[in-house]
Design a protein around this motif. Structure first.
Motif, PDB file in Angstrom:
ATOM      1  N   ALA A 287     -48.793   8.936  12.100  1.00 28.78           N
ATOM      2  CA  ALA A 287     -47.648   8.176  12.588  1.00 28.78           C
ATOM      3  C   ALA A 287     -47.885   6.675  12.444  1.00 28.78           C
ATOM      4  O   ALA A 287     -46.962   5.916  12.122  1.00 28.78           O
ATOM      5  N   GLY A 288     -49.117   6.248  12.678  1.00 33.62           N
ATOM      6  CA  GLY A 288     -49.447   4.840  12.475  1.00 33.62           C
ATOM      7  C   GLY A 288     -49.274   4.422  11.032  1.00 33.62           C
ATOM      8  O   GLY A 288     -48.804   3.318  10.727  1.00 33.62           O
ATOM      9  N   LEU A 289     -49.641   5.314  10.123  1.00 34.39           N
ATOM     10  CA  LEU A 289     -49.492   5.012   8.696  1.00 34.39           C
ATOM     11  C   LEU A 289     -48.024   4.881   8.294  1.00 34.39           C
ATOM     12  O   LEU A 289     -47.638   3.952   7.585  1.00 34.39           O
ATOM     13  N   THR A 290     -47.188   5.823   8.746  1.00 37.99           N
ATOM     14  CA  THR A 290     -45.778   5.745   8.365  1.00 37.99           C
ATOM     15  C   THR A 290     -45.096   4.534   8.993  1.00 37.99           C
ATOM     16  O   THR A 290     -44.132   3.999   8.437  1.00 37.99           O
ATOM     17  N   ALA A 291     -45.610   4.070  10.136  1.00 38.73           N
ATOM     18  CA  ALA A 291     -45.008   2.916  10.806  1.00 38.73           C
ATOM     19  C   ALA A 291     -45.215   1.627  10.034  1.00 38.73           C
ATOM     20  O   ALA A 291     -44.440   0.673  10.205  1.00 38.73           O
ATOM     21  N   ILE A 292     -46.238   1.570   9.190  1.00 43.95           N
ATOM     22  CA  ILE A 292     -46.530   0.308   8.494  1.00 43.95           C
ATOM     23  C   ILE A 292     -46.373   0.386   6.979  1.00 43.95           C
ATOM     24  O   ILE A 292     -46.292  -0.637   6.317  1.00 43.95           O
ATOM     25  N   TRP A 293     -46.309   1.610   6.404  1.00 46.02           N
ATOM     26  CA  TRP A 293     -46.390   1.678   4.942  1.00 46.02           C
ATOM     27  C   TRP A 293     -45.239   0.964   4.236  1.00 46.02           C
ATOM     28  O   TRP A 293     -45.460   0.236   3.255  1.00 46.02           O
ATOM     29  N   ALA A 294     -44.012   1.147   4.688  1.00 46.65           N
ATOM     30  CA  ALA A 294     -42.877   0.524   3.998  1.00 46.65           C
ATOM     31  C   ALA A 294     -42.999  -0.997   4.000  1.00 46.65           C
ATOM     32  O   ALA A 294     -42.646  -1.661   3.010  1.00 46.65           O
ATOM     33  N   SER A 295     -43.509  -1.553   5.086  1.00 44.28           N
ATOM     34  CA  SER A 295     -43.691  -3.011   5.148  1.00 44.28           C
ATOM     35  C   SER A 295     -44.767  -3.456   4.167  1.00 44.28           C
ATOM     36  O   SER A 295     -44.608  -4.476   3.480  1.00 44.28           O
ATOM     37  N   TRP A 296     -45.873  -2.688   4.113  1.00 45.65           N
ATOM     38  CA  TRP A 296     -46.900  -2.994   3.101  1.00 45.65           C
ATOM     39  C   TRP A 296     -46.296  -2.926   1.709  1.00 45.65           C
ATOM     40  O   TRP A 296     -46.507  -3.821   0.874  1.00 45.65           O
ATOM     41  N   ALA A 297     -45.529  -1.870   1.436  1.00 45.11           N
ATOM     42  CA  ALA A 297     -44.969  -1.660   0.099  1.00 45.11           C
ATOM     43  C   ALA A 297     -44.060  -2.812  -0.318  1.00 45.11           C
ATOM     44  O   ALA A 297     -44.143  -3.325  -1.446  1.00 45.11           O
ATOM     45  N   LYS A 298     -43.188  -3.234   0.586  1.00 47.35           N
ATOM     46  CA  LYS A 298     -42.282  -4.334   0.254  1.00 47.35           C
ATOM     47  C   LYS A 298     -43.045  -5.640   0.038  1.00 47.35           C
ATOM     48  O   LYS A 298     -42.662  -6.461  -0.804  1.00 47.35           O
TER      49      LYS A 298
END
Length: 397
Positions: A287-298
């Motif tokens: 859950a921690g990973l999904t909470a930040i991945w899109a922000s990292w990706a952008k």
């Protein structure tokens, strides 16, 4: 492709009733007295622990139990288990559970085979080249620790500050991994989704690379990602769907044994950031990973928009905008967010239920860099402290 070495010595024993072979496999690896390591009451209530006890007794193999492992496993318990193992003359460790139990077992294995402080080991002040032999029985699909060389532990320092740190060594790979999909039926929908996201991320951390000529590894990675994406959707609704559970359990190993990273340089910045997040807030890792991945990706997409476009098209079936790779990549990130929401996973820190202050963000950003022992985190884009701060700010809402 960059040069690589690929060695996975773990014997995988996969399928229904394979836990019945535990004593046979321990004997094959000359185990005479076993430390049986597990988490909470589930293995007790399910009857699995009693079943393993009986198998060991019938085979004339002595054993001693050590339970109590929690998610984001604590190094303190591993240190206690090392003392127990030395007093009892343990020569083999059997981990029954998920990634936290397996990672804790690896820490114990390093402690039994070496005269070192486990805290110093996980803080990379010392290193080792051997470990006591380990076998595992997987009850959750997710971390891939059953075949990986990785162990992640929470360390509580003398001042009370908690660090989440990893140690990697080939000797930490288990001798065997028993993987019966039926043992994962009781995993809750939330944990199925969280660990499924972790499987995805283990391959995505390797997939987002600046290496160009890795076509075969790309095909392996994309096939695994598509399979897991669909299997999680099924398993959260049909917990006793054997096919979906089997796909997830096997993908768990394949995603983190090194296969999907062959021939290229991996990233793992998202994992580094999440380790700081879960050390501070004790959230579920996936859950921690999904909470930040899109922000990292952008934040990093400009390094190679075509890579994100390939991910969008080949994994999530996004229509390719051949004139605008960035637009295609952004559509892929949105498709990822929609998938996360479909399985009940957060895509922001607010959805995760945490609200770090600017001071917290700085502390986590500094920890992300410090944990890697250099001046940056990640390789797709080499992130500095200010970069990680901005990613965490983007992930707030």
């Amino acid at each position: 492709m960059v040069n690589f070495e690929y060695v996975v010595p773990t014997q995988v024993v996969f399928g229904k009733d394979t836990q019945l072979r535990a004593a046979e496999l321990i004997s094959a690896h000359r185990g005479n007295k076993v430390l049986v390591h597990f988490g909470g009451n589930h293995v007790v209530k399910s009857g699995l622990l009693d079943q393993i006890h009986q198998l060991l007794s019938d085979a004339g193999i002595a054993y001693v139990d050590c339970g109590g492992v929690v998610p984001n496993p604590r190094l303190e318990l591993a240190e206690e288990a090392v003392g127990l193992g030395k007093r009892e003359g343990v020569d083999f460790i059997l981990a029954i559970g998920g990634g936290s139990v397996m990672d804790s077992a690896k820490a114990i294995a390093y402690g039994l085979a070496n005269d070192v402080s486990l805290e110093d080991l996980y803080l990379h002040k010392v290193s080792v080249s051997k470990a006591a032999p380990i076998g595992v029985i997987s009850t959750i699909a997710g971390t891939g620790s059953e075949t990986s060389d990785s162990s992640v532990m929470n360390i509580t320092l003398a001042d009370g500050h908690v660090l989440k740190r990893s140690y990697h060594h080939q000797s930490g790979r288990p001798c065997f991994a028993i993987m019966n999909p039926e043992l994962t039926y009781s995993v809750s929908a939330y944990q199925t989704a969280s660990t499924g996201a972790d499987i995805m991320m283990h391959t995505m951390e390797r997939y987002f690379t600046l290496e160009k000529d890795v076509a075969l590894t790309d095909e392996l990675a994309e096939g695994l990602l598509r399979t897991v994406k669909e299997a999680v959707l099924v398993a959260v609704k049909e917990p006793e769907n054997y096919a979906a559970r089997a796909d997830l359990l096997w993908a768990s190993s394949l995603s983190h044994c090194g296969l999907t990273g062959t021939g290229r340089v991996s990233d793992f910045a998202s994992h580094a950031i999440e380790h700081e997040l879960s050390a501070k807030y004790d959230v579920a890792h996936g859950a921690g990973l999904t909470a930040i991945w899109a922000s990292w990706a952008k934040y990093v997409m400009s390094q190679d928009p075509e890579r994100f476009a390939q991910f969008a098209v080949n994994v999530f079936g996004v229509q390719n905008n051949f004139h605008n790779a960035t637009a295609t990549g952004l559509a892929g990130i949105e498709a990822w967010n929609q998938w996360c929401h479909a399985i009940g996973m957060p895509t922001s820190l607010a959805e995760l239920g945490v609200a770090p202050s600017e001071e917290d963000i700085l502390q986590m950003a500094e920890g992300t860099i410090d944990a890697r022992g250099g001046d940056h985190a990640g390789n797709f884009m080499q992130l500095k402290t200010a970069d990680v701060q901005q990613i965490l700010r983007m992930a707030l809402k």
